[in-house]
Scaffold this motif. Structure first.
Motif, mmCIF file in Angstrom:
data_model
loop_
_atom_site.group_PDB
_atom_site.id
_atom_site.type_symbol
_atom_site.label_atom_id
_atom_site.label_comp_id
_atom_site.label_asym_id
_atom_site.label_seq_id
_atom_site.Cartn_x
_atom_site.Cartn_y
_atom_site.Cartn_z
ATOM 1 N N THR A 54 5.750 2.297 8.135
ATOM 2 C CA THR A 54 5.427 0.386 8.534
ATOM 3 C C THR A 54 6.674 -0.614 9.282
ATOM 4 O OG1 THR A 54 6.934 -0.004 6.640
ATOM 5 C CG2 THR A 54 4.393 0.777 6.451
ATOM 6 N N GLY A 55 7.195 0.843 9.944
ATOM 7 C CA GLY A 55 8.340 -0.187 11.392
ATOM 8 C C GLY A 55 9.685 -1.008 10.778
ATOM 9 N N ASP A 56 9.693 -0.606 8.066
ATOM 10 C CA ASP A 56 10.802 -1.738 8.384
ATOM 11 C C ASP A 56 11.126 -0.998 7.091
ATOM 12 O OD1 ASP A 56 12.115 -3.154 6.604
ATOM 13 O OD2 ASP A 56 11.151 -4.448 6.032
ATOM 14 N N PRO A 57 12.265 0.175 7.530
ATOM 15 C CA PRO A 57 13.323 1.236 6.949
ATOM 16 C C PRO A 57 13.528 0.173 5.717
ATOM 17 C CG PRO A 57 14.179 0.915 8.797
ATOM 18 C CD PRO A 57 13.340 -0.363 9.016
ATOM 19 N N ARG A 58 13.759 -1.527 5.610
ATOM 20 C CA ARG A 58 13.707 -1.986 3.666
ATOM 21 C C ARG A 58 12.571 -1.784 3.412
ATOM 22 N NH1 ARG A 58 17.246 -6.437 5.829
ATOM 23 N NH2 ARG A 58 15.303 -6.655 7.504
ATOM 24 N N ALA A 59 11.123 -1.567 3.855
ATOM 25 C CA ALA A 59 10.156 -2.091 3.285
ATOM 26 C C ALA A 59 10.118 -1.885 1.740
ATOM 27 C CB ALA A 59 8.829 -1.464 4.059
ATOM 28 N N GLY A 60 10.834 -1.764 1.184
ATOM 29 C CA GLY A 60 9.889 -1.024 -0.509
ATOM 30 C C GLY A 60 9.836 0.225 -0.771
ATOM 31 N N MET A 61 8.962 0.751 -0.169
ATOM 32 C CA MET A 61 8.524 2.167 -1.313
ATOM 33 C C MET A 61 9.258 2.987 -1.333
ATOM 34 S SD MET A 61 5.841 3.759 -1.839
ATOM 35 C CE MET A 61 4.473 2.519 -0.940
ATOM 36 N N ARG A 62 9.443 3.263 -2.816
ATOM 37 C CA ARG A 62 10.240 4.390 -3.128
ATOM 38 C C ARG A 62 9.191 5.336 -3.724
ATOM 39 N NH1 ARG A 62 14.932 2.127 -5.373
ATOM 40 N NH2 ARG A 62 15.372 -0.508 -4.635
ATOM 41 N N GLY A 63 9.856 6.683 -3.711
ATOM 42 C CA GLY A 63 9.850 7.814 -4.408
ATOM 43 C C GLY A 63 8.783 7.936 -5.025
ATOM 44 N N THR A 64 9.402 6.691 -6.631
ATOM 45 C CA THR A 64 8.880 6.760 -7.711
ATOM 46 C C THR A 64 6.939 6.020 -7.823
ATOM 47 O OG1 THR A 64 9.937 4.262 -8.191
ATOM 48 C CG2 THR A 64 10.822 6.469 -8.903
ATOM 49 N N ARG A 65 6.985 5.129 -6.741
ATOM 50 C CA ARG A 65 5.849 4.981 -6.046
ATOM 51 C C ARG A 65 4.996 6.118 -6.208
ATOM 52 N NH1 ARG A 65 3.469 -0.445 -5.311
ATOM 53 N NH2 ARG A 65 5.075 -0.865 -7.517
ATOM 54 N N ILE A 66 5.611 6.115 -4.817
ATOM 55 C CA ILE A 66 4.533 7.746 -4.602
ATOM 56 C C ILE A 66 4.125 8.272 -5.437
ATOM 57 C CG2 ILE A 66 4.775 9.499 -2.696
ATOM 58 C CD1 ILE A 66 6.024 8.134 -1.221
ATOM 59 N N TRP A 67 4.911 8.391 -6.820
ATOM 60 C CA TRP A 67 4.543 9.309 -7.770
ATOM 61 C C TRP A 67 3.981 8.437 -8.391
ATOM 62 C CZ3 TRP A 67 5.214 8.659 -12.811
ATOM 63 C CH2 TRP A 67 5.003 9.960 -13.406
ATOM 64 N N GLU A 68 3.797 8.076 -8.825
ATOM 65 C CA GLU A 68 2.737 6.893 -9.477
ATOM 66 C C GLU A 68 1.342 6.832 -8.994
ATOM 67 O OE1 GLU A 68 4.756 3.237 -9.658
ATOM 68 O OE2 GLU A 68 5.391 3.843 -11.460
ATOM 69 N N TYR A 69 1.140 6.801 -7.523
ATOM 70 C CA TYR A 69 0.298 7.122 -6.418
ATOM 71 C C TYR A 69 0.199 8.864 -6.678
ATOM 72 C CZ TYR A 69 1.168 2.557 -3.997
ATOM 73 O OH TYR A 69 1.290 1.678 -3.569
ATOM 74 N N GLU A 70 0.827 9.036 -7.433
ATOM 75 C CA GLU A 70 -0.282 11.041 -7.214
ATOM 76 C C GLU A 70 -1.095 10.778 -8.839
ATOM 77 O OE1 GLU A 70 3.014 13.149 -6.252
ATOM 78 O OE2 GLU A 70 3.350 13.353 -4.014
ATOM 79 N N GLN A 71 -0.512 10.087 -9.694
ATOM 80 C CA GLN A 71 -0.729 10.580 -10.870
ATOM 81 C C GLN A 71 -2.147 9.966 -11.149
ATOM 82 O OE1 GLN A 71 1.320 12.580 -12.457
ATOM 83 N NE2 GLN A 71 1.939 12.448 -10.812
ATOM 84 N N TRP A 72 -2.527 8.789 -10.579
ATOM 85 C CA TRP A 72 -4.048 7.709 -10.136
ATOM 86 C C TRP A 72 -5.138 9.044 -9.868
ATOM 87 C CZ3 TRP A 72 -7.780 5.828 -7.318
ATOM 88 C CH2 TRP A 72 -8.626 4.851 -7.962
ATOM 89 N N PRO A 73 -5.724 8.560 -10.917
ATOM 90 C CA PRO A 73 -6.478 7.640 -11.656
ATOM 91 C C PRO A 73 -6.669 8.139 -13.205
ATOM 92 C CG PRO A 73 -8.212 9.421 -11.126
ATOM 93 C CD PRO A 73 -7.256 9.666 -10.775
ATOM 94 N N GLU A 74 -5.567 9.201 -14.077
ATOM 95 C CA GLU A 74 -5.460 9.170 -14.934
ATOM 96 C C GLU A 74 -4.339 8.018 -15.338
ATOM 97 O OE1 GLU A 74 -6.113 11.456 -12.617
ATOM 98 O OE2 GLU A 74 -7.568 12.510 -13.411
ATOM 99 N N ARG A 75 -3.653 8.229 -14.822
ATOM 100 C CA ARG A 75 -2.613 7.252 -14.577
ATOM 101 C C ARG A 75 -1.659 6.527 -13.694
ATOM 102 N NH1 ARG A 75 -0.728 12.289 -16.788
ATOM 103 N NH2 ARG A 75 1.380 12.626 -15.055
ATOM 104 N N GLY A 76 -0.608 6.380 -14.088
ATOM 105 C CA GLY A 76 -0.160 5.501 -12.826
ATOM 106 C C GLY A 76 -0.535 4.126 -11.935
ATOM 107 N N VAL A 77 -0.551 4.384 -10.142
ATOM 108 C CA VAL A 77 -1.350 2.892 -10.161
ATOM 109 C C VAL A 77 -2.116 3.705 -8.833
ATOM 110 C CG1 VAL A 77 -0.088 1.204 -8.457
ATOM 111 C CG2 VAL A 77 1.475 1.829 -10.942
#
Length: 465
Positions: A54-77
């Motif tokens: 994204t060009g911003d190392p401080r953009a805010g994406m975290r490993g926990t959010r990627i994990w939540e993406y991976e859990q969807w659609p059963e749960r997560g985000v």
């Protein structure tokens, strides 16, 4: 599997697609997880590379959010299309490859239309099931990176700007400061407008840092609304708002936000009659270390007050000792967290009520005296209206514990000349407690106690309670 593919002549660049295909088809692993594993990335490393793309190392994406993406659609985000496009660049595939059939069935109509309108062909998108070899067509060199600029430009599209975020933060600061001198219902209504604006903006597309800012604003706004709704006695509504606030703080993954919410939750739990839960919520809030951005005092005192409801004397005294060791007599509750970072009069009042509940009347009386002195030193605009009656009520109760009925009467009688109907719910609750103590066996034969109890109950009745 990589060794087998190498033996068959596959290059390093061609291996991830075949590994992802194998993980999806033969191991039943969902596409987003399969592609990350095929790229040999941990959740945190994937998040770091996401921020780099994204060009911003401080953009805010975290490993926990990627994990939540991976859990969807059963749960997560549910991941947005923009997020999928960035992940696809990280994994070296197409964004459509990161969606399986179950994902597509749950996509909003707008995202599904974008999926069909996009002419890019997924590198692999099989569903878990019987092995079905896939043939990967070579991409002509002229087409490589053809959509990269469009994808990158899409990431710059946002429905939020810095002025909007500053305006929302400013509104929260203003309303937090106004609560001491404005009718609770009016502040609650204005906070509801801020909350609606945040919810509307979150439905659009933002850069990750902007999304996190909106989540933080949502967490603080909902926690403030829960606090005020509790002051109005609307406890079921307060608990729902605090649940929303906690969800915001979890998605924002921010310690200060979690502190705001735990402070509000502990307060609401105590005044709705669940002291032990209040103490535990306050103790958990202390686990989120935020340096000197907010003092530990409100949570430590909330913990003490919670334990006092079940007369857990040792826990109360331990908490009060911890508070005393950090209490700064010159600490003002200013700054952006003034709403949660309570003033000196309120800190000493909370300490006094906790001590009084475990039989420490002389120590409680000293705290109430300090609380009154601190209250009177505050400017009129910084005083919380409810503190005057609360200090008087509990100072009166302390005098009763010390067999000083005249001292109690001197504290309570001025209240009878005021309109208690406008006071928060906790004032009414404490008036009831004081009336019950005056009507108890110890003072039943004392005319002064009887008249005071009747007058207090009359005042509550005139307020419709």
């Amino acid at each position: 599997m990589r060794d087998r593919l190498a033996a068959l002549g596959f290059s390093e660049g061609a291996m991830p697609a075949r590994v992802a295909e194998n993980l999806i088809v033969e191991c039943g692993i969902p596409p987003r997880t399969a592609w990350r594993l095929a790229s040999e990335l941990s959740l945190d490393v994937a998040a770091h590379q996401y921020n780099a793309v994204t060009g911003d190392p401080r953009a805010g994406m975290r490993g926990t959010r990627i994990w939540e993406y991976e859990q969807w659609p059963e749960r997560g985000v549910r991941p947005t299309v923009a997020a999928l496009r960035v992940l696809a660049r990280v994994y070296g595939t197409s964004w459509k490859s990161l969606l399986g059939l179950r994902d597509l069935e749950q996509l909003p109509a707008k995202d599904l239309a974008e999926y069909h309108a996009d002419t890019e062909t997924p590198a692999t998108a099989p569903e878990p099931g019987p092995a079905c070899p896939a043939r990967v067509e070579a991409v002509p060199h002229a087409e490589i990176g053809g959509a990269a600029l469009d994808d990158a430009m899409l990431l710059t599209t946002t429905n939020v700007d810095d002025l909007q975020l500053d305006d929302l933060w400013s509104d929260l600061g203003f309303l937090g400061n106004a609560y001491t001198r404005t009718a609770p219902d009016a502040v609650l209504g204005q906070l509801a407008v801020v909350d609606e604006r945040v919810a509307t903006l979150l439905k659009g597309r933002q850069r990750p840092k902007q999304t996190q800012d909106l989540l933080l604003i949502g967490a603080k706004c909902s926690a403030m609304m829960a606090w005020i709704a509790g002051d109005l006695g609307r406890y079921p509504f307060s608990r729902r708002l605090n649940s929303v606030a906690w969800l915001y703080s979890q998605y924002a993954d921010d310690y200060l936000a979690r502190r705001w919410v735990r402070t509000s939750q502990a307060r609401v739990a105590f005044w709705s009659g669940n002291g032990v839960e209040s103490a535990k919520l306050a103790a958990d809030g202390l686990n989120y270390q935020v340096g000197d951005r907010i003092t530990d005092a409100p949570l430590i005192l909330a913990e003490a007050r919670g334990w006092s409801s079940v007369q857990a004397e040792q826990q109360v005294l331990d908490a009060i000792a911890r508070w005393t060791s950090i209490e700064d007599p010159d600490l003002d509750a200013g700054g952006e967290d003034r709403f949660f970072n309570i003033t000196k009069d309120r800190r000493h009042y909370m300490a006094g009520t906790s001590l009084l509940s475990v039989g420490q009347a002389p120590a409680a009386l000293r705290e109430f005296t300090t609380a009154r002195e601190a209250y009177e030193k505050l400017s009129l605009e910084s005083r919380w209206e409810a503190m005057e009656p609360m200090i008087r009520i509990d100072t009166g109760r302390a005098h009763l514990r010390l067999d000083d009925l005249e001292g109690a009467a001197a504290q309570v009688e001025p209240l009878l000349a005021t309109d208690v109907a406008k006071q928060p719910d906790m004032v009414h609750a404490m008036l009831k407690v004081l009336a019950a103590e005056l009507a108890g066996p110890r003072w039943r034969t004392a005319a002064t106690a009887r008249h005071l109890a009747e007058a207090l109950l009359e005042a509550r009745a005139s307020a419709g309670l």
